[in-house]
Design an enzyme around this catalytic site. Sequence first.
Site, PDB file in Angstrom:
ATOM      1  N   ASN A   1      22.655  -5.755 -15.422  1.00  0.00           N
ATOM      2  CA  ASN A   1      21.494  -6.186 -14.629  1.00  0.00           C
ATOM      3  C   ASN A   1      21.607  -5.626 -13.222  1.00  0.00           C
ATOM      4  O   ASN A   1      22.693  -5.277 -12.762  1.00  0.00           O
ATOM      5  CB  ASN A   1      21.430  -7.710 -14.593  1.00  0.00           C
ATOM      6  CG  ASN A   1      20.002  -8.237 -14.421  1.00  0.00           C
ATOM      7  OD1 ASN A   1      19.037  -7.467 -14.444  1.00  0.00           O
ATOM      8  ND2 ASN A   1      19.858  -9.532 -14.243  1.00  0.00           N
TER       9      ASN A   1
ATOM     10  N   HIS B   1       8.183 -11.618 -27.833  1.00  0.00           N
ATOM     11  CA  HIS B   1       7.057 -12.168 -27.066  1.00  0.00           C
ATOM     12  C   HIS B   1       5.748 -11.439 -27.347  1.00  0.00           C
ATOM     13  O   HIS B   1       4.801 -11.546 -26.580  1.00  0.00           O
ATOM     14  CB  HIS B   1       7.364 -12.115 -25.562  1.00  0.00           C
ATOM     15  CG  HIS B   1       8.429 -13.090 -25.139  1.00  0.00           C
ATOM     16  ND1 HIS B   1       9.062 -13.036 -23.925  1.00  0.00           N
ATOM     17  CD2 HIS B   1       8.966 -14.160 -25.794  1.00  0.00           C
ATOM     18  CE1 HIS B   1       9.956 -14.027 -23.844  1.00  0.00           C
ATOM     19  NE2 HIS B   1       9.920 -14.711 -24.967  1.00  0.00           N
TER      20      HIS B   1
ATOM     21  N   CYS C   1      -5.407 -12.645 -34.485  1.00  0.00           N
ATOM     22  CA  CYS C   1      -6.576 -13.467 -34.778  1.00  0.00           C
ATOM     23  C   CYS C   1      -6.167 -14.938 -34.696  1.00  0.00           C
ATOM     24  O   CYS C   1      -5.325 -15.397 -35.468  1.00  0.00           O
ATOM     25  CB  CYS C   1      -7.151 -13.154 -36.162  1.00  0.00           C
ATOM     26  SG  CYS C   1      -8.541 -14.255 -36.546  1.00  0.00           S
TER      27      CYS C   1
HETATM   28  P1  NAD Z   1      11.986 -11.083 -14.959  1.00  0.00           P
HETATM   29  O1  NAD Z   1      10.895 -10.388 -14.234  1.00  0.00           O
HETATM   30  O2  NAD Z   1      12.087 -12.559 -14.873  1.00  0.00           O
HETATM   31  O3  NAD Z   1      13.402 -10.509 -14.462  1.00  0.00           O
HETATM   32  C1  NAD Z   1      13.670  -9.147 -14.377  1.00  0.00           C
HETATM   33  C2  NAD Z   1      15.167  -8.935 -14.287  1.00  0.00           C
HETATM   34  O4  NAD Z   1      15.397  -7.543 -14.311  1.00  0.00           O
HETATM   35  C3  NAD Z   1      15.829  -9.482 -13.002  1.00  0.00           C
HETATM   36  O5  NAD Z   1      17.021 -10.161 -13.351  1.00  0.00           O
HETATM   37  C4  NAD Z   1      16.138  -8.220 -12.196  1.00  0.00           C
HETATM   38  O6  NAD Z   1      17.321  -8.346 -11.452  1.00  0.00           O
HETATM   39  C5  NAD Z   1      16.315  -7.196 -13.293  1.00  0.00           C
HETATM   40  N1  NAD Z   1      16.017  -5.822 -12.899  1.00  0.00           N
HETATM   41  C6  NAD Z   1      15.025  -5.374 -12.088  1.00  0.00           C
HETATM   42  N2  NAD Z   1      15.075  -4.042 -11.982  1.00  0.00           N
HETATM   43  C7  NAD Z   1      16.117  -3.618 -12.751  1.00  0.00           C
HETATM   44  C8  NAD Z   1      16.680  -2.355 -13.044  1.00  0.00           C
HETATM   45  N3  NAD Z   1      16.181  -1.229 -12.540  1.00  0.00           N
HETATM   46  N4  NAD Z   1      17.751  -2.305 -13.874  1.00  0.00           N
HETATM   47  C9  NAD Z   1      18.282  -3.429 -14.397  1.00  0.00           C
HETATM   48  N5  NAD Z   1      17.794  -4.664 -14.154  1.00  0.00           N
HETATM   49  C10 NAD Z   1      16.721  -4.755 -13.337  1.00  0.00           C
HETATM   50  O7  NAD Z   1      11.877 -10.595 -16.458  1.00  0.00           O
HETATM   51  P2  NAD Z   1      12.355 -11.261 -17.832  1.00  0.00           P
HETATM   52  O8  NAD Z   1      13.698 -11.886 -17.663  1.00  0.00           O
HETATM   53  O9  NAD Z   1      12.182 -10.202 -18.861  1.00  0.00           O
HETATM   54  O10 NAD Z   1      11.356 -12.476 -18.138  1.00  0.00           O
HETATM   55  C11 NAD Z   1      10.029 -12.490 -17.797  1.00  0.00           C
HETATM   56  C12 NAD Z   1       9.043 -12.528 -18.942  1.00  0.00           C
HETATM   57  O11 NAD Z   1       8.079 -11.595 -18.524  1.00  0.00           O
HETATM   58  C13 NAD Z   1       9.466 -12.064 -20.281  1.00  0.00           C
HETATM   59  O12 NAD Z   1       9.016 -12.988 -21.182  1.00  0.00           O
HETATM   60  C14 NAD Z   1       8.719 -10.743 -20.521  1.00  0.00           C
HETATM   61  O13 NAD Z   1       8.054 -10.803 -21.766  1.00  0.00           O
HETATM   62  C15 NAD Z   1       7.637 -10.726 -19.524  1.00  0.00           C
HETATM   63  N6  NAD Z   1       7.397  -9.409 -18.867  1.00  0.00           N
HETATM   64  C16 NAD Z   1       7.376  -8.279 -19.613  1.00  0.00           C
HETATM   65  C17 NAD Z   1       7.187  -7.051 -18.996  1.00  0.00           C
HETATM   66  C18 NAD Z   1       7.165  -5.802 -19.839  1.00  0.00           C
HETATM   67  O14 NAD Z   1       6.742  -5.851 -20.983  1.00  0.00           O
HETATM   68  N7  NAD Z   1       7.662  -4.678 -19.339  1.00  0.00           N
HETATM   69  C19 NAD Z   1       7.020  -6.970 -17.618  1.00  0.00           C
HETATM   70  C20 NAD Z   1       7.022  -8.167 -16.879  1.00  0.00           C
HETATM   71  C21 NAD Z   1       7.238  -9.386 -17.529  1.00  0.00           C
END
Ligand code: NAD
Length: 241
Positions: A201, A109, A117
């Site tokens: 998870n 992503h 660009c």
């Molecule tokens: P999401 O926010 O939809 O889900 C997060 C998941 O992580 C949940 O299932 C939750 O239960 C789990 N979780 C939370 N804390 C945890 C822990 N301590 N240990 C294990 N699991 C834990 O995130 P997603 O599924 O990655 O999808 C969302 C989109 O958001 C993605 O495309 C991502 O690129 C983007 N995103 C990225 C970041 C980052 O770069 N760190 C942060 C937020 C969102």
Amino acid sequence: MEKRSAIVVLTGAGISAESGVPTFRGPGGLWEGHRVEEVCTPQALGADPALVHRFYDLRRAALLDVVPNPAHEALARLDREWRGELLIVTQNVDDLHERAGARRLLHMHGELRSALCAACGARMPHPGPLPPGSRCPGCGAAALRPDIVFFGEFPYAMERIEAALAACDLFVSIGTSGAVYPAAGFVAKAAAYGARTLELNLEPSAGSRRFDETRLGPASRLVPEWVEALLQSTQSSPMSR
Ligand code: NAD
């Protein structure tokens, strides 16, 4: 060298949560009253570029305040010590996997610390703020944007990911809600090609029922435990770990 199996690891926002990077769907899922799904779109970039750039400038700057946690470190250890095939596919746009030392890594992503660009398609490191209208050093167009795959855009490196899923023996999903496609479909794809599938998870995800096994708990505990067990038993298949 003995034969080792092939592993694909998919990571999501949950692996970075304990480093202090907020997930999308937990508390704090709103930014300045906007749902993030409404900010991270090509339409929003066209309609209000200053808003979208500010959103990513703040997230990029926030990376300076966080460090990798034991889950990132465990995957970096796996990368160093696993002599079979490995591909870590992250949905995250932070740089915590590489700061922990992971190298066999792919950002499907995009990356916060990179610019794209929109005119010529060049991607380049960009650690600082990115004002709207910034010029591409390659083609000169005032078209630099965050190097992020917005909702509705096509993720990076899908051919390479599909090939790895087709060839892997074990697919492990860590800290992802299973709500964002195509990543949410990787488990079904890997299983269709015969891989064993494991989910780590905090709580059951939308896709939990598709996995052979789900282990619940914080990534900072589950991932080091899984990596340690896997590396300890290099003589047997990872499928039983
Ligand atoms: P999401 O926010 O939809 O889900 C997060 C998941 O992580 C949940 O299932 C939750 O239960 C789990 N979780 C939370 N804390 C945890 C822990 N301590 N240990 C294990 N699991 C834990 O995130 P997603 O599924 O990655 O999808 C969302 C989109 O958001 C993605 O495309 C991502 O690129 C983007 N995103 C990225 C970041 C980052 O770069 N760190 C942060 C937020 C969102």
